[in-house]
Design a protein around this motif. Structure first.
Motif, PDB file in Angstrom:
ATOM      1  N   HIS A 243      -1.563  -2.296  13.687  1.00 21.38           N
ATOM      2  CA  HIS A 243      -0.106  -2.449  14.150  1.00 21.38           C
ATOM      3  C   HIS A 243       0.692  -1.174  13.822  1.00 21.38           C
ATOM      4  O   HIS A 243       1.307  -0.920  12.892  1.00 21.38           O
ATOM      5  N   PRO A 244       0.303  -0.013  14.651  1.00 21.61           N
ATOM      6  CA  PRO A 244       1.116   1.194  14.399  1.00 21.61           C
ATOM      7  C   PRO A 244       2.525   1.188  14.010  1.00 21.61           C
ATOM      8  O   PRO A 244       3.185   1.845  13.483  1.00 21.61           O
ATOM      9  N   GLY A 245       3.010   0.455  15.070  1.00 23.57           N
ATOM     10  CA  GLY A 245       4.639   0.184  15.120  1.00 23.57           C
ATOM     11  C   GLY A 245       5.087  -0.103  13.602  1.00 23.57           C
ATOM     12  O   GLY A 245       6.107   0.299  13.211  1.00 23.57           O
ATOM     13  N   LEU A 246       4.529  -1.293  13.358  1.00 20.21           N
ATOM     14  CA  LEU A 246       4.983  -1.809  12.081  1.00 20.21           C
ATOM     15  C   LEU A 246       4.784  -0.946  10.871  1.00 20.21           C
ATOM     16  O   LEU A 246       5.657  -0.884  10.207  1.00 20.21           O
ATOM     17  N   LEU A 247       3.675  -0.341  10.941  1.00 18.98           N
ATOM     18  CA  LEU A 247       3.280   0.591   9.892  1.00 18.98           C
ATOM     19  C   LEU A 247       4.186   1.812   9.744  1.00 18.98           C
ATOM     20  O   LEU A 247       4.785   2.197   8.797  1.00 18.98           O
ATOM     21  N   GLN A 248       4.747   2.385  11.000  1.00 20.96           N
ATOM     22  CA  GLN A 248       5.821   3.430  11.011  1.00 20.96           C
ATOM     23  C   GLN A 248       7.101   3.053  10.653  1.00 20.96           C
ATOM     24  O   GLN A 248       7.588   3.747   9.842  1.00 20.96           O
ATOM     25  N   ARG A 249       7.581   1.875  10.790  1.00 24.75           N
ATOM     26  CA  ARG A 249       8.762   1.387  10.511  1.00 24.75           C
ATOM     27  C   ARG A 249       8.558   1.185   8.968  1.00 24.75           C
ATOM     28  O   ARG A 249       9.682   1.779   8.263  1.00 24.75           O
ATOM     29  N   GLU A 250       7.734   0.673   8.227  1.00 24.53           N
ATOM     30  CA  GLU A 250       7.627   0.632   6.883  1.00 24.53           C
ATOM     31  C   GLU A 250       7.459   1.849   6.464  1.00 24.53           C
ATOM     32  O   GLU A 250       8.071   2.064   5.147  1.00 24.53           O
TER      33      GLU A 250
ATOM     34  N   ALA B 234      10.433   3.559   3.604  1.00 23.74           N
ATOM     35  CA  ALA B 234      10.045   3.746   2.246  1.00 23.74           C
ATOM     36  C   ALA B 234      10.179   5.341   1.791  1.00 23.74           C
ATOM     37  O   ALA B 234      10.094   5.929   0.855  1.00 23.74           O
ATOM     38  N   ARG B 235      10.133   6.196   3.009  1.00 22.85           N
ATOM     39  CA  ARG B 235       9.804   7.747   2.575  1.00 22.85           C
ATOM     40  C   ARG B 235      10.846   8.334   1.856  1.00 22.85           C
ATOM     41  O   ARG B 235      10.592   9.007   0.818  1.00 22.85           O
TER      42      ARG B 235
ATOM     43  N   LEU C 203       0.898  -1.305   0.093  1.00 24.48           N
ATOM     44  CA  LEU C 203      -0.131   0.051   0.065  1.00 24.48           C
ATOM     45  C   LEU C 203       0.794   1.188  -0.132  1.00 24.48           C
ATOM     46  O   LEU C 203       0.497   2.282  -0.598  1.00 24.48           O
ATOM     47  N   ILE C 204       1.869   1.157   0.683  1.00 28.24           N
ATOM     48  CA  ILE C 204       2.828   2.526   0.810  1.00 28.24           C
ATOM     49  C   ILE C 204       3.434   2.916  -0.641  1.00 28.24           C
ATOM     50  O   ILE C 204       3.396   3.895  -0.729  1.00 28.24           O
ATOM     51  N   LEU C 205       3.318   1.741  -1.476  1.00 35.31           N
ATOM     52  CA  LEU C 205       3.939   2.066  -3.068  1.00 35.31           C
ATOM     53  C   LEU C 205       3.067   3.162  -3.437  1.00 35.31           C
ATOM     54  O   LEU C 205       3.336   3.673  -4.331  1.00 35.31           O
ATOM     55  N   TYR C 206       1.837   2.812  -3.222  1.00 34.01           N
ATOM     56  CA  TYR C 206       0.810   3.729  -4.078  1.00 34.01           C
ATOM     57  C   TYR C 206       0.366   5.121  -3.342  1.00 34.01           C
ATOM     58  O   TYR C 206      -0.350   5.869  -3.680  1.00 34.01           O
ATOM     59  N   LEU C 207       1.404   5.285  -2.028  1.00 38.63           N
ATOM     60  CA  LEU C 207       1.508   6.711  -1.819  1.00 38.63           C
ATOM     61  C   LEU C 207       2.076   7.632  -2.579  1.00 38.63           C
ATOM     62  O   LEU C 207       1.973   8.891  -2.893  1.00 38.63           O
TER      63      LEU C 207
END
Length: 858
Positions: A817-824, A828-829, A791-795
């Motif tokens: 799972h906020p921690g996992l999402l924040q790390r990902e 990718a940023r 999903l982050i790719l489509y940002l």
């Protein structure tokens, strides 16, 4: 014409023959020099001599006796002047002789010299007189001679006939007219002799009857009437066809002349009984003329002919005089009933008239067909119930006429058919008509019997029609009648028959309401014209009205069970060409909530026709119909709350087998239709979560498989169906079942269709929302990590709407799972073209409550 004769035609009172002779001698002595000058070579001298003779005789107003003597002496010299080379001399001579004939007391004494001279001058094969004005004057002279000499002309029959033969075809129209006038008078003057030579005038008259001048045509018609009236009667057939053509003449005066002549023949022709069958249609055709004066004349002559026939045949019709004077009980209102004689004339000749009508109603000329169709109605009005014995040829005639391209011809023939319905007993006309409706004689015009039937029914009285309603309605509802032909005109006539029954019988139609509804449903199902569909719906409302029903819903409630049985009887043979599938569509859509009361009959029918081995196009049609119903299930299939009891069986036994993959475009289209029905079922709320959970595993498998379809619509419907499933049972699914869904959805994020991509994103959002506390994020973190990474790719997608939609979904997933999402996101940023959406997402994660963001690093 006669006043000069009165003034100059007699000797003065007291005069004697001797005195007249003496006075005549004096006049002749004074004319001796002028008579000698008639032989001069100088044309001026001859002209002056003739003018002087005229001046000294007829212009002086001499007494009749004197004038008679003078005329006897001058006649031969004057007749010689008719051959004078100078036109003026001939003109003055004709004028002088004319005045003598007009004034002398015994003009017949001049006939032995005058008539042969005129015959020699104007009755030869070649025209001797070149001046048309003089030919006209000569004809006026002959006409005057006929008027004043009358029967004395009998010995000169051949000469006069010869003159008339030539002058009737004279190039000068006025000569033709004067000749025709002379013919009429001559026929009346010598009737005992005229018939011997009358036949010789028929040919020149018929050569002139179509002359371009209407006044000439009128004169010829009048002369023809006299020639036939006073002739031998052998030539009547030779002139009738020409007169019939003149009934289409543009000039009202010509048509009026024909009407007057034919009417006179009907009244006075010696052999008229032999020609009634030929004269009657000519006169009755004028009753429908566009000019009121002609219509009134024809009606009056026809009335006279009928009364005369009554008197002449009084002994034969004594038993009918009282009985037939009473109008039939259902005689058309506002129409005057013809007299007994008129009716008898038509009845006794109808057998000869019908074949002629049948022939002319298909004539290549429009005016002929139009007049013939008008005449047919007039004849049937006179024939009344006697038309029954001619019903077979009459119906055949009407079938052909109803296919005419001229609307007025068709309209007139339908009016005639309505009269058949009024006068012919229903058992008789139904025996023939219903047989022709079931098996039309003309494959190219199968609707003609229906058109005639509708008109006949429209004329049949209600009490007589009521006992036959069941027979008529059952015939119309037969498959070979109402389902065999799809032409718009055929369906229109089928509808016209139903409307005719409703109009004539009204509430009596309650007993055949089912059959009529079947016909109306069929018309709607086969119609490709919105106009025709609207008319059929109006007829449905009319059917409700005559039965006192509030709406079509009540009508369908009354017959729904039998309608479904009617369809179920043939369901095993349904195909894409079967009208039954279209009938089913009309019934279930128009019945509204009523269909929910008959699920016990409907669901087996649907199951049967939706088996995978059945015709694919037929199944697609039914699935599309079901999708529309299921989207509004509460007002259709589930109106009674009973569809939920059937929905699980419907899902497992009907829908799922149709979602199984098979090769081919047709099979793919069928799966698309089934998916639309599945989505409607899920979206419309016609299935409960518990029922859905029972078939979830099989259903999910088929829907996920559909995400790989080549059809964009199939993939879109599959995404939407998954969304609907997740809304209903997402939180009740085991994590293993949930984890089978997202990989297929992630693939759709790269779909070629933007609409599918959007639907897949939306479904992924619902998937994340379905992760309850029973879903262990740590244990399932590999799954979540894959989802977040994809999903982050489509940002960073080129489409801004996709970026925004993805951001909202990831915000939703941050609570899982906020921690996992924040790390990902942080990883990718820096790899994305713009860190804007990553920063917004990180900011959102950091703003989460402490207990939610517990897994987030500092």
């Amino acid at each position: 014409l006669f006043s000069p004769k009165i003034t100059h035609g007699w000797a003065a009172p007291g005069s004697t023959e001797a005195e007249d002779q003496h006075a005549a001698s004096e006049v002749l002595r004074g004319l001796a020099r002028h008579l000698n000058c008639l032989n001069e070579d100088n044309k001026t001298t001859r002209k002056r001599a003739i003018e002087a003779i005229k001046k000294e005789t007829v212009d002086k107003g001499l007494s009749g006796g004197v004038l008679q003597e003078v005329f006897a002496a001058l006649l031969k010299p004057l007749l010689k002047c008719l051959s004078d080379p100078m036109e003026r001399c001939r003109e003055t001579t004709i004028a002088t002789i004319t005045e003598f004939i007009r004034c002398v007391p015994k003009p017949e004494e001049s006939l032995p010299y005058l008539v042969p001279c005129l015959a020699q001058r104007f009755g030869e094969k070649e025209i001797v007189e070149p001046a048309e004005e003089l030919r006209l004057s000569a004809m006026e002279l002959l006409s005057l001679t006929v008027e004043v000499c009358g029967r004395h002309l009998a010995p000169y029959l051949n000469e006069v006939i010869n003159i008339l033969q030539r002058t009737i075809v004279d190039p000068f129209p006025d000569v033709k007219r004067e000749s025709c006038k002379c013919t009429v008078n001559f026929a009346k003057c010598v009737p005992d002799h005229f018939h011997m030579q009358a036949e010789s005038l028929v040919k020149p008259l018929m050569q002139t009857i179509a002359h371009q001048h209407s006044r000439v045509r009128v004169s010829v018609i009048e002369a023809t009437g006299a020639v036939i009236q006073h002739g031998s009667g052998k030539n009547t057939d030779d002139v009738l066809s020409h007169l019939a053509q003149r009934l289409f003449d543009d000039s009202p005066q010509v048509r009026k002349a024909v009407t007057a002549v034919v009417g006179d023949w009907l009244l006075h022709l010696r052999d008229r009984y032999s020609y009634f069958h030929k004269l009657i249609p000519l006169l009755l055709s004028s009753i429908s003329d566009e000019i009121p004066e002609i219509r009134l004349l024809a009606a009056d002559l026809w009335r006279q002919a009928g009364l005369q026939w009554e008197k002449e045949n009084e002994d034969d019709i004594k038993d009918k005089m009282d009985f037939l004077l009473t109008p039939p009980p259902h005689f058309p209102q506002g129409v005057e009933r013809p007299g007994l004689g008129c009716r008898e004339l038509v009845v006794r000749n109808l057998g000869r008239l019908v074949p002629a009508i049948s022939h002319d109603v298909t004539d290549w000329l429009v005016p002929t067909r139009l007049r013939t169709s008008q005449l047919l109605s007039v004849l049937l009005l006179h024939a009344e119930d006697h038309s029954t014995q001619h019903l077979q040829p009459l119906l055949a005639t009407l079938y052909r006429a109803c296919t005419d391209t001229e609307r007025d011809v068709v309209s007139n023939c339908l009016a005639a058919a309505k009269l058949l319905g009024t006068f012919v007993p229903p058992p008789v006309f139904l025996k023939l008509l219903l047989e022709h409706v079931t098996a039309p004689h003309s494959p190219s015009h199968p609707w003609a019997p229906l058109m005639v039937l509708a008109a006949v029914l429209g004329g049949c009285p209600r009490p007589l029609l009521k006992p036959h309603l069941q027979q008529i309605a059952s015939t119309l509802a037969q498959p070979e009648v109402c389902q065999e032909y799809h032409q718009v005109v055929y369906l229109e006539q089928l509808l016209a028959c139903v409307d005719a029954l409703l109009l004539q019988c009204e509430s009596d139609c309650g007993g055949v309401s089912l059959q009529l509804l079947q016909v109306l449903v069929t018309v709607q199902s086969l119609s490709s014209e919105p106009r025709l569909t609207e008319k059929a719906l109006e007829s449905v409302q009319f059917l409700c009205k005559v039965q006192g029903l509030a709406s079509a819903t009540e009508l369908y409630r009354q017959h729904m069970g039998l309608l479904l049985d009617w369809l179920s009887a043939s369901v095993n043979a349904w195909s894409s060409y079967s009208p039954q599938r279209l009938q089913l569509h009309i019934i279930v859509v128009q019945s509204g909530p009523v269909i929910g009361e008959f699920l016990s009959q409907l669901m087996p029918l649907l199951h049967n026709c939706l088996q995978p081995q059945k015709d694919p196009e037929m199944r697609m049609s039914v699935f599309t119909m079901l999708a529309k119903l299921l989207l509004d299930a509460n007002n259709t299939l589930d109106s009674q709350g009973h569809f939920r009891e059937e929905s699980e069986k419907f899902l497992s036994d009907t829908l799922l087998p149709n979602l199984v993959w098979q090769a081919g475009r047709t099979a793919a289209a069928g799966r698309t239709a089934a998916l639309s029905c599945l989505f409607a079922l899920l979206h419309g709320g016609a299935v409960s979560p518990g029922q859905l959970l029972c078939v979830e595993e099989k259903l999910t498998l088929q829907v996920l498989s559909a995400l790989e379809e080549d059809s964009r619509m199939s993939r879109l419907l599959a995404c939407r169906s998954l969304s609907a499933m997740l809304r209903l049972i997402g939180t009740s699914l085991h994590h293993e079942a949930l984890n089978k869904i997202y990989p297929e959805l992630l693939k759709r994020l790269d779909d070629s269709s933007e609409e599918v991509r959007s639907a897949a994103l939306q479904t992924l959002g619902l998937w994340l929302s379905s992760l309850t506390k029973d879903y262990d994020p740590e244990r399932c973190s590999p799954h979540l990590q894959l989802v977040f990474q994809q999903l982050i790719l489509y940002l960073d997608d080129p489409d801004g709407s996709v970026q925004q939609q993805t951001l909202e979904i990831l915000k939703l997933g941050s609570s899982v799972h906020p921690g996992l999402l924040q790390r990902e996101v942080e990883a990718a940023r820096d790899k994305q073209r713009s860190p804007l959406y990553c920063d917004q997402l990180l900011q959102h994660i950091r703003s989460l409550p402490a207990q939610t963001a517990a897994g987030c690093p500092d």
